[in-house]
Design a protein around this motif. Structure first.
Motif, PDB file in Angstrom:
ATOM      1  N   VAL A  38      -6.761   0.835  -8.857  1.00  0.00           N
ATOM      2  CA  VAL A  38      -8.312   0.751  -8.937  1.00  0.00           C
ATOM      3  C   VAL A  38      -8.851  -0.619  -8.013  1.00  0.00           C
ATOM      4  CG1 VAL A  38     -10.917   1.467 -10.011  1.00  0.00           C
ATOM      5  CG2 VAL A  38      -9.166   2.903 -10.306  1.00  0.00           C
ATOM      6  N   ASN A  39      -8.208  -1.335  -8.827  1.00  0.00           N
ATOM      7  CA  ASN A  39      -9.118  -3.014  -8.457  1.00  0.00           C
ATOM      8  C   ASN A  39      -7.924  -3.157  -7.231  1.00  0.00           C
ATOM      9  OD1 ASN A  39     -11.316  -2.104 -10.608  1.00  0.00           O
ATOM     10  ND2 ASN A  39      -9.917  -2.971 -12.587  1.00  0.00           N
ATOM     11  N   HIS A  40      -6.666  -3.046  -7.177  1.00  0.00           N
ATOM     12  CA  HIS A  40      -6.166  -3.642  -6.327  1.00  0.00           C
ATOM     13  C   HIS A  40      -5.488  -4.372  -7.100  1.00  0.00           C
ATOM     14  CE1 HIS A  40      -8.020  -1.727  -3.300  1.00  0.00           C
ATOM     15  NE2 HIS A  40      -9.708  -1.259  -3.486  1.00  0.00           N
ATOM     16  N   ASP A  82     -12.130   2.876  -6.486  1.00  0.00           N
ATOM     17  CA  ASP A  82     -11.280   2.818  -5.451  1.00  0.00           C
ATOM     18  C   ASP A  82      -9.659   2.851  -5.689  1.00  0.00           C
ATOM     19  OD1 ASP A  82     -12.909   1.557  -3.597  1.00  0.00           O
ATOM     20  OD2 ASP A  82     -13.013   0.067  -4.518  1.00  0.00           O
ATOM     21  N   GLY A  83      -8.526   2.668  -4.640  1.00  0.00           N
ATOM     22  CA  GLY A  83      -7.614   2.795  -5.117  1.00  0.00           C
ATOM     23  C   GLY A  83      -7.110   3.829  -4.433  1.00  0.00           C
ATOM     24  N   ASN A  84      -5.372   4.560  -4.440  1.00  0.00           N
ATOM     25  CA  ASN A  84      -5.289   5.492  -4.167  1.00  0.00           C
ATOM     26  C   ASN A  84      -5.774   6.346  -4.959  1.00  0.00           C
ATOM     27  OD1 ASN A  84      -3.397   4.081  -1.971  1.00  0.00           O
ATOM     28  ND2 ASN A  84      -2.254   2.918  -3.820  1.00  0.00           N
ATOM     29  N   ARG A  85      -5.780   7.633  -4.122  1.00  0.00           N
ATOM     30  CA  ARG A  85      -6.393   9.222  -4.891  1.00  0.00           C
ATOM     31  C   ARG A  85      -5.632  10.140  -4.136  1.00  0.00           C
ATOM     32  NH1 ARG A  85     -12.124  11.546  -3.965  1.00  0.00           N
ATOM     33  NH2 ARG A  85     -11.097  14.478  -4.156  1.00  0.00           N
ATOM     34  N   TYR A  88      -6.682   8.099 -10.057  1.00  0.00           N
ATOM     35  CA  TYR A  88      -7.092   6.684  -9.467  1.00  0.00           C
ATOM     36  C   TYR A  88      -6.207   6.060  -9.826  1.00  0.00           C
ATOM     37  CZ  TYR A  88     -10.974   9.164  -7.728  1.00  0.00           C
ATOM     38  OH  TYR A  88     -12.340  10.390  -7.304  1.00  0.00           O
ATOM     39  N   SER A 128     -17.917   5.522  -8.372  1.00  0.00           N
ATOM     40  CA  SER A 128     -17.366   5.733  -7.274  1.00  0.00           C
ATOM     41  C   SER A 128     -16.153   4.263  -7.450  1.00  0.00           C
ATOM     42  CB  SER A 128     -18.088   4.787  -5.815  1.00  0.00           C
ATOM     43  OG  SER A 128     -17.115   4.926  -4.897  1.00  0.00           O
ATOM     44  N   ASP A 163       0.731  -1.324   0.426  1.00  0.00           N
ATOM     45  CA  ASP A 163      -0.102   0.335   0.038  1.00  0.00           C
ATOM     46  C   ASP A 163       1.077   1.541   0.170  1.00  0.00           C
ATOM     47  OD1 ASP A 163      -2.841  -1.241  -0.321  1.00  0.00           O
ATOM     48  OD2 ASP A 163      -2.675  -1.162   2.154  1.00  0.00           O
TER      49      ASP A 163
END
Length: 469
Positions: A154-156, A132-135, A151, A130, A39
């Protein structure tokens, strides 16, 4: 289940449980820490990508060169302008060690519309869902205003690809190490169980042999507890063999001691019946032989007391001088009858001691009786007593008789033990006197020792008693 298999099973079970616990704890702890690490890396890459996008946006005044920033970072999988491919190849090679799967990056403007989706899952210009991920925020550096967001992961994909691959490799290596550890543990458990159980098995077989009347010594292959056990068993076997021999001798000696007086009593009684003996003469011989039998029974009673720890003392203040004088007077007639000089070399200022007078007289009498039997006509016996520097009273009885062979000295206190010299010379006795003497002296807190320079050199018996007793 045998002891060997239980030792092997217990050892292997402990090792297996330890390996499984270590693998489980190590796997989940590594997974947790690796997630934080990945992360952190993803966040750093997102910050760097946002900076590159900010520079491109500021340089062109818009989003026209967003693909170049993605290519330089290695996230433009659809390709870019020809001049951007060289930059992308170097970036992809630099990131090859970190991720192999495609990482989704989405650039969104401030009005919420998609500027670029590197995996083309969202069309350009559509409203961004919406994500995910690091923004991270993209700025127009000239105006110092935010113009959008990027982003990343997004899908890790980055997290799942890198952490899972690393954890799988770690699990594989740990499993191989665990199997090797278990294999080594099995070998060690086999060797250890055999080493432990072999002396026990040999001990069991030797014990069974003893039950069948045979004796066998165990090999002593080490100096640890197992070796000490084998050595202790061998000492017990040696002691058992000695006791068997002594028991055989005891049977012979006691049978002789019983047979002689019984034969005399029988002959005297027949002579009395047939009128060949006077009543007075026969009764004197019968009484003498009965007293001999009583002495044998008394000695056996003394032996039983010492064997069962029942030897109780009746201590009272006694004069050592009077005790030794009385013993010398008691045995003087026998010494004169055999023309043996018995002398008493003590001073009259010997200290008084708390003694059991009767038992100590028995102990001294046993020693003096042996000395008279082992000293030839014309010999001498000297009784002495001195107070030593360590606060002990030393009583010595020394003779110039037949002496003791060095091989017999360690056994003179054994019950029923008689030296070859005493047997060959027909010296009486049952081999109990010195054993009883030692028991009495030790009950008083003292020690008794026998010394001899060899055959024909006489014997010195020393009794040491602490003065505070």
């Amino acid at each position: 289940m045998s002891l060997r298999w239980r030792i092997m099973g217990s050892t292997v079970l402990v090792v297996v449980l330890t390996v499984l616990t270590s693998v489980g704890v190590g796997y989940y702890a590594t997974q947790s820490r690796l997630g934080v690490f990945v992360d952190r890396i993803g966040s750093d890459e997102a910050v760097q990508l946002a900076r590159n996008l900010s520079r491109e946006y500021t340089a062109t005044g818009g989003w026209e060169t967003v693909d170049r920033a993605l290519s330089e970072a290695g996230y433009n999988y659809d390709g870019g302008r020809p001049e951007e491919q060289g930059h992308a190849e170097g970036a992809e090679q630099s990131l090859e060690l970190f991720h192999n799967d495609r990482v989704r990056v989405v650039v969104v403007s401030m009005d919420g519309r998609v500027v670029r989706d590197n995996l083309s899952k969202q069309l350009t210009g559509t409203t961004a869902p919406s994500l995910d991920g690091n923004r991270e925020t993209v700025f127009d550096l000239a105006a110092d205003q935010p113009v959008g967001h990027v982003y990343m992961d997004v899908n890790h994909e980055f997290l799942s690809s890198e952490s899972q691959g690393f954890l799988n490799t770690l699990l594989y290596i740990t499993a191989i190490s665990g199997l090797l550890t278990v294999g080594i543990a099995v070998l060690l458990a086999t060797w250890l169980s055999k080493r432990i159980t072999s002396p026990v098995t040999a001990l069991t077989e030797a014990t069974q042999a003893i039950a069948q009347g045979d004796t066998a010594h165990l090999p002593v292959a080490s100096s640890d507890e197992l070796g000490k056990m084998s050595a202790a068993f061998n000492r017990m076997i040696s002691s058992l063999e000695t006791q068997r021999e002594l028991r055989r001798q005891l049977i012979n000696d006691v049978s002789h001691e019983l047979n002689t007086p019984l034969s005399v009593i029988l002959l005297e009684a027949k002579g009395l019946r047939d009128g060949l003996q006077t009543a007075e003469h026969a009764s004197d011989h019968i009484i003498q032989e009965v007293n001999r039998l009583r002495g044998l029974v008394t000695d056996l009673d003394w032996l039983a007391e010492t064997d069962h720890g029942e030897l109780k003392l009746s201590l009272q203040a006694s004069s050592v001088y009077e005790l030794l004088t009385a013993e010398a007077d008691r045995w003087q007639p026998q010494a004169r009858s055999r023309r043996i000089e018995m002398s008493l070399q003590i001073s009259d200022d010997l200290p008084d001691m708390n003694l059991d007078r009767m038992r100590m007289s028995q102990a001294l009498g046993n020693v003096l009786g042996n000395a008279l039997h082992c000293t030839e006509t014309g010999g001498s016996i000297v009784i002495g007593a001195t107070v030593e520097r360590d606060g002990a009273l030393a009583i010595t009885i020394a003779d110039n008789g037949i002496g003791i062979h060095p091989t017999d000295l360690p056994h003179v206190f054994d019950r029923f033990y008689r030296t070859n010299q005493s047997r060959s010379r027909g010296i009486g006795g049952k081999g109990l006197g010195l054993a009883i003497t030692r028991a009495i002296v030790e009950a008083h807190g003292g020690l008794v020792a026998v010394a001899s320079d060899g055959l024909g050199q006489g014997v010195t018996v020393t009794i040491r008693l602490p003065l505070n007793k």
